[in-house]
Each structure stands twice: as structure tokens, then as C-alpha cells.
Design an enzyme around this catalytic site. Structure first.
Site, mmCIF file in Angstrom:
data_model
loop_
_atom_site.group_PDB
_atom_site.id
_atom_site.type_symbol
_atom_site.label_atom_id
_atom_site.label_comp_id
_atom_site.label_asym_id
_atom_site.label_seq_id
_atom_site.Cartn_x
_atom_site.Cartn_y
_atom_site.Cartn_z
ATOM 1 C CE LYS A 5 -4.372 1.357 2.096
ATOM 2 N NZ LYS A 5 -5.525 0.851 2.844
ATOM 3 C CD GLU A 46 -19.253 -3.313 8.118
ATOM 4 O OE1 GLU A 46 -19.318 -4.381 7.451
ATOM 5 O OE2 GLU A 46 -18.430 -2.412 7.874
ATOM 6 N NE ARG A 63 -22.053 -4.934 3.332
ATOM 7 C CZ ARG A 63 -21.076 -5.013 2.440
ATOM 8 N NH1 ARG A 63 -19.957 -5.620 2.751
ATOM 9 N NH2 ARG A 63 -21.210 -4.500 1.245
#
Ligand SMILES: Cc1ncc(C[n+]2csc(CCOP(=O)(O)OP(=O)(O)O)c2C)c(N)n1
Ligand SMILES: CC(=O)[C@@H](O)[C@H](O)COP(=O)(O)O
Ligand SMILES: [Mg+2]
Length: 643
Positions: free
Chosen positions: A285, A371, A399
Site C-alpha cells: 500500500k 459489520e 449491512r
């Protein structure tokens, strides 16, 4: 004056068709220019930098090898798609990223034929890719689906639900797992550890053993080309992986920054007659930009920055961010209450749970992007006598709605929902707007739903939620900084279902504004303007969408001509509840006028939040206009003659 980077080769590439005309040996230069262009662009706009930097070579290789847009390329989350946007006809607008009227920070179907599927919430790409692949199969159309999913996104159950079904796609589905060993924070859990083990050199197989295994699995043609690619390929493993158990041909791990590795491997996968295939690509990253690579968050999301130094634009010193007020308050409360726990789904700093974790590491849980699991985990904790706070952005809690209903509300379990990013959020746009939580929570039996008008209220609500053991309780607050009120030394336990009058009084006036949440400032400004026009205005901070302060509403209804509800939430929130109560009780039968002001029935694009609220019609001047039109007064506040 800043000068744009020199990008002579990139200047010749407007679409992937141009890219495919290049020779393989030109791709390194192209990728370097692409990276430079992206850094320069994001330096001037801000945005998600680190993830895109990590997939510069992968993006180049995919568009080089595959026949996009006929082959459908689906980026999971879509926050890493800036290099993709540059290569797919959008370079001329790349410096409008996340600005009003400009490019979205995510993939978006309406933006380009190269964005076959919109995203921003994670872990949807494999399911969507499977849909494209199966549709092509049924319609006997050519074209593959390539889903690129990060290791963070791979922690969500949805990815596994999709892989569990993927066999039917055959070789039309290719999943590329972009493993940079990062989510927004370092990734968590067993899967992350598993991937790390796969990548560790001790587990690499030599290319020869790989090639013989692959030959048996995906055919002689591939075997031969893999042999050709032998000297380019760092190492590959097949066999026995979790992904193979789920029905994928696993290829990898391969170095995702080495185009000489990527291109032949992707060509082999493209030409394989069997599948589905999962290619495990290892990247960094922030790759290629030292300030990003050196930072803890790898420049996941950045404000504008100086490209040379990497120095980020400083935000103005001001009131504390809501997320930090929450995290610090909860950490303090937990000093004397060892039942308090905090849960985040991969957003420790965004939710302020990092502050709690620092003080109480044993009671802080980052469950990864999960979640649904996070909410039911909290329900289990609550059922066992703990006081869990599920700190989840409004948009991401969507969600886990069934878990909220089925695992929490029906069982009346005291899970505390700390709902950050309530209301409009600015540059992330419609996918991240926290528009719906009041509607979807206040319709549930057993739920208490609060909204904080400012940071002091957030302190009180955090404490109130901690002390409330009777059932589920939620409190919402916006993205960004508080309004600058003093934070209370000692938090108050709010009376459930009771609002407060913050201006004027219940006993009389022309207008009553019933505000829920952080529009209170605008409601106060509107009241000033109405008073200036001679209209006595009462302002109530309702605090609770559920239960409603019915007593206060009755009093205000009896003593005012107009009630206006104001909230940064969709239809179905405070306004709907007040109207329902008013009609049930006949409060409007005597001529009382009620008007509801809420988010409009549309998905609003990214913009500066103040402008978004202007578009939504929720700023002070619009509140004033609404009152005047209800009273049939002109803009000077003078009553107009009735026709
Ligand atoms: C359902 C959902 N929860 C949380 C987020 C917030 N989020 C955006 S990107 C991200 C990390 C993704 O990590 P990874 O997939 O590995 O991509 P990387 O940024 O490392 O390239 C998170 C947690 C989200 N977009 N969607
Ligand atoms: C891509 C994504 O979902 C997150 O990075 C999100 O953009 C973070 O939003 P905040 O900046 O509000 O934390
Ligand atoms: Mg990652």
C-alpha cells in the site's frame, strides 16, 4: 506555479485500446508515469491515495491483458480505482476527483463503460463478478469478469458466500486478491494471518513443482506458458489452500509490482479453459511514494498534500472531532465500569475506538470488515451481561440490518449503537451518506434512538447509553468536528424520551422548530432570522427520535401556529413520527400547520457538506422560507392576502 509531471508515454494512452498497442517493455515506463500522475492529481484534490498507488502495475497489467470493457473489471470498494480512471478515458478530469461536479472517488456505472459495477462499500465484487459471468454464460456471450478484492475486504462474509457459489462461472470468473497486508488499519484475524503465512517465503513452492501441479489442473497450454514465464515468476503455490477448497484454482502469491511476473501469469489465467481462478497478488500500500510507504496508514485517505514533501494540508485548529469525543468519553466511562466494551468493524480511528483501545485493549474489538458479525457479537456480549458499544458508521450499519432486527431488537438486548457519520459526509458522496439510520432504527420496537446536537450532547448520550440496560439504544452524530461548546466535566444521564427547549419556551410563540441532531445550529440561526421578522420562535432539541417527547410536542402544538421538524435524515425519521403522532391525536385538526424538513428523496452526489445541505434544503435560510410559506408570509415576514 506548480508544474505537472512529464508523462510522454501516458500522454499517448487515453483508453486501454491505446495501452494494448504498447510493447511489453514499455509498460514499466507507463506504470511509472501513471503513478506520478496519480500522486500529482491526489496532491491537489485529496482522496484515497495509498490503495491506488499499490495497484498501479496491477491496473496496467489487467487492462493490457484483458479486453476491457467487454471483459468486466470490478474493483472492490473502488477506492483504489484512480489509476484505472486515468487509463480509461477520464484522465482529463482526474483533478476533479471528489470535487463538486467532478469524478467520484469510487467506481460508478454512470461515469464510464469501464466501471461495470459501482462500489464503495466493500466485499461485493465477487458476487457481482459472478453475476456478470453467469449472465454471459447464459447468453453465450464472450467476456470474463475480473474481480479485484483487497485482503481487508476479503474479511467480510459476503466474499465467502460468493466464492462458495462461484464454481458455476467456470473460467469466466477471475478473482484477483490484492494482498497488501493492510486494511485502513493493519488487518486483523485468522484470515489475515493465513494470508501472511501463504506469502511468507518459507511456504513458497519452487516454480517447477508449481508448474507440474498447474499442468494437471489447468491444462497443458498453461503449463507450457508457465514454463516460459519461469524466470519471471517469483514463486507460486497451488493446492490445499482455503480458496481451492472453495472451488477456485489458486495461483500465487505473485509480486504485484513486477510487470514481468504479472503479465504472463494473467495471460495464462485469461487463456485457461478452466476456472474459476483466484490469483493472489502481493503488493505494498502506498507503493512508490515514500511518505505514503513510511506512514502507519500508508496514506489510505489523505487531504491535499505537498507532493514533494508529502506534508498534508493542516485542518484548521478547532473543536474536537465527534469520533474522538466519543472514543475518549467511552474510555473514561470504562475506567469505572468493566462491563463496557467497544467494537469496530475495521474503522478503529474513524470511530474513535482506537482511543478506547489504547486505554482498554482487552475490551476493544476490531472484527475486520464484518459489520454483521460485529453486531451479533455485540448481542452475545450484551446477553452475557456486558455493556457493548458497536461503533459503526451509519452507512455501514445498513449491512447489518437483519442482525440489528433479529439478534438485537427482537431479543431486546442492550447493545449500544454509536452511529458515526450520520447525515451527509461530503467527498465520499452518496454511498457513504448516513441518511437512513433514524428511519431504519426508529421503526423497530424496543429501540431508543438519539441524535446529538453537539459534542457536549454526545458526551451525555454516550453516558446515557452506557447506563441504559433495558434494551437497544442508538445515538447518532455527524462526520467532522463539533461546534465548539464546552465539554461537560460530568456527563448527564438524559431522561429517556425527553427533549429540551433551547430557545423561547413552550408556553407560546408563532413558530416552533423541532430539531433532531446537528441541524440545531441552523435551527437557531433560522430562529434569529424569524425573530427579526417579528415571528416569535421556539427551538426544541428533541434529542430522541424514539421514544418521542410526546408531552413536549403536545404543548408546542397547542401554543404555536407552525411546527417545523428538521433533521439530517431521510423520510421516515423524526418528521414522520411527529406527523403520525399528530394525526393519531388530531393535533392538526384545529389548524396547526406541521412541516417536515429532511433529506430529499434522492442520492446526493459528493460536494462540500455545507453545499450538500444547501441542496438538501436544510440550511437556515431554507428553514425560514419553509416557515414563511407555511404562514403564507412573504420574505419580509408580512402576511400575504389570501386569494
Ligand atoms: C462494508 C464496509 N465497511 C467498511 C468500509 C470502510 N473501508 C473502506 S476501504 C477499507 C479497507 C479495505 O482494505 P482492503 O480491501 O485490503 O483494501 P486496501 O485499502 O488495502 O487496498 C475499509 C475498512 C467499507 N468501505 N465498506
Ligand atoms: C473507502 C472508505 O470507505 C473509507 O476510507 C471512507 O472513505 C472513510 O471515510 P471517513 O473519512 O469519513 O473516515
Ligand atoms: Mg489491503
Amino acid at each position: 506555479m506548480t508544474t505537472r509531471p512529464q508523462t510522454p508515454l501516458l500522454d499517448t494512452v487515453d483508453t486501454p485500446a491505446d495501452l494494448r498497442k504498447l510493447k511489453p517493455e514499455q509498460l514499466r515506463q507507463l506504470a511509472d508515469e501513471l503513478r506520478t500522475e496519480m500522486i500529482d492529481a491526489v496532491g491537489s484534490t485529496g482522496g484515497h491515495l495509498g490503495s491506488g498507488l499499490g495497484v498501479v502495475e496491477l491496473t496496467t497489467a489487467i487492462h493490457y491483458v484483458f479486453n476491457t470493457p467487454e471483459d468486466r473489471l470490478i474493483w472492490d470498494v473502488g477506492h483504489q480505482a484512480y489509476p484505472h480512471k486515468i487509463l480509461t478515458g477520464r484522465r482529463d478530469r482526474i483533478r476533479t476527483l471528489r470535487q463538486a461536479g467532478g469524478l467520484s472517488g469510487f467506481t460508478k456505472r454512470s461515469e464510464s463503460e469501464y466501471d461495470p459495477f459501482g462500489a464503495a462499500h466493500s466485499s461485493t465484487s465477487i458476487s457481482a463478478g459472478l453475476g456478470f459471468a453467469v449472465a454471459n454464460k447464459l447468453n453465450k456471450k464472450p467476456g470474463k469478469a475480473i474481480a479485484v478484492i483487497g485482503d481487508g475486504a476479503m474479511s467480510a462474509g459476503m466474499a465467502y458466500e460468493a466464492m462458495n457459489n462461484a464454481e458455476q462461472a467456470g473460467n469466466r470468473l477471475i478473482v484477483i486478491l490484492n494482498d497488501n497486508d493492510m486494511s485502513i488499519a493493519p488487518p486483523v484475524g485468522g484470515l489475515s494471518a493465513y494470508l501472511a503465512r501463504m506469502v511468507s517465503s518459507s511456504e513458497y513452492l519452487g516454480l517447477r513443482s508449481l508448474a507440474s501441479k498447474v499442468a494437471n489442473k489447468i491444462g497443458r497450454r498453461v503449463y507450457n506458458s508457465l514454463h516460459k514465464a519461469e524466470e519471471y515468476t517469483r514463486g507460486m503455490v497451488t493446492g490445499g489452500t482455503l480458496f481451492e477448497e472453495l472451488g477456485f484454482y489458486y495461483v500465487g502469491p505473485i509480486d504485484g509490482h513486477n510487470l514481468d511476473h504479472l503479465i504472463p501469469v494473467l495471460e495464462n489465467v485469461r487463456d485457461s479453459d478452466q476456472g474459476p481462478v483466484l490469483v493472489h497478488v502481493v503488493t505494498t500500500k502506498g507503493k512508490g511514494y515514500a511518505p505514503a510507504e513510511d506512514s502507519a496508514d500508508k496514506y489510505h485517505g489523505v487531504p491535499k498534500f505537498d507532493v514533494v514533501t508529502g506534508e498534508k494540508a493542516k485542518s484548521k485548529a478547532g473543536p474536537p472531532a465527534y469520533q474522538n469525543v466519543f472514543g475518549e468519553t467511552l474510555a473514561k466511562l470504562a475506567e469505572t465500569d468493566d462491563r463496557i466494551c467497544a467494537i469496530t468493524a475495521a474503522m478503529p480511528s474513524g470511530t474513535g475506538v482506537d482511543k478506547f483501545a489504547k486505554a482498554h485493549p482487552d475490551r476493544a474489538f476490531d472484527v475486520g470488515i464484518a459489520e454483521q458479525h460485529g453486531v451479533t457479537f455485540a448481542a452475545g456480549l450484551a446477553a452475557q451481561g456486558m455493556r457493548p458499544f458497536a461503533a459503526i458508521y451509519s452507512t455501514f450499519l445498513q449491512r447489518a440490518y437483519d442482525q440489528v432486527v433479529h439478534d438485537v431488537a427482537i431479543q431486546n438486548l442492550p447493545v449500544r449503537f454509536a452511529i458515526d457519520r450520520a447525515g451527509l459526509v461530503g467527498a465520499d458522496g452518496a454511498t457513504h451518506a448516513g441518511s437512513f439510520d433514524v428511519t431504519y432504527l426508529a421503526s423497530l420496537p424496543n429501540f431508543v434512538v438519539m441524535a446529538a446536537a453537539d459534542e457536549a450532547e454526545l458526551v451525555h448520550m454516550t453516558y446515557t447509553a452506557a447506563e441504559y440496560d433495558e434494551g437497544p439504544i442508538a445515538f447518532r452524530y455527524p462526520r467532522g468536528n463539533g461546534v465548539g461548546v464546552d465539554l461537560p466535566e460530568i456527563p448527564q444521564k438524559l431522561e429517556i424520551g425527553k427533549g429540551r427547549i433551547v430557545r423561547g419556551d413552550e408556553s407560546g410563540g408563532k413558530v416552533a422548530i423541532l430539531s433532531l441532531g446537528a441541524r440545531l445550529e441552523e435551527a437557531r440561526k433560522a430562529a434569529d432570522q424569524l425573530e427579526a421578522k417579528g415571528l416569535a420562535t421556539t427551538v426544541a432539541d428533541m434529542r430522541f427520535a424514539k421514544p418521542l417527547d410526546e408531552e413536549m410536542i403536545r404543548k408546542l402544538a397547542a401554543t404555536h401556529d407552525v411546527l417545523v421538524t428538521v433533521e439530517e435524515a431521510s423520510i421516515g425519521g423524526l418528521g414522520a413520527h411527529v406527523l403520525t403522532m399528530a394525526s393519531d391525536e388530531g393535533l392538526t385538526d384545529g389548524g396547526l400547520k406541521i412541516r417536515t424538513m429532511r433529506l430529499p428523496d434522492m442520492f446526493q452526489d459528493h460536494d462540500d457538506p455545507a453545499k450538500q445541505y444547501d441542496e438538501a434544503g436544510l440550511n437556515a435560510p431554507q428553514i425560514v422560507d419553509r416557515v414563511l410559506s407555511a404562514l403564507r408570509h412573504n420574505s419580509a415576514g408580512v402576511e400575504e392576502a389570501r386569494a
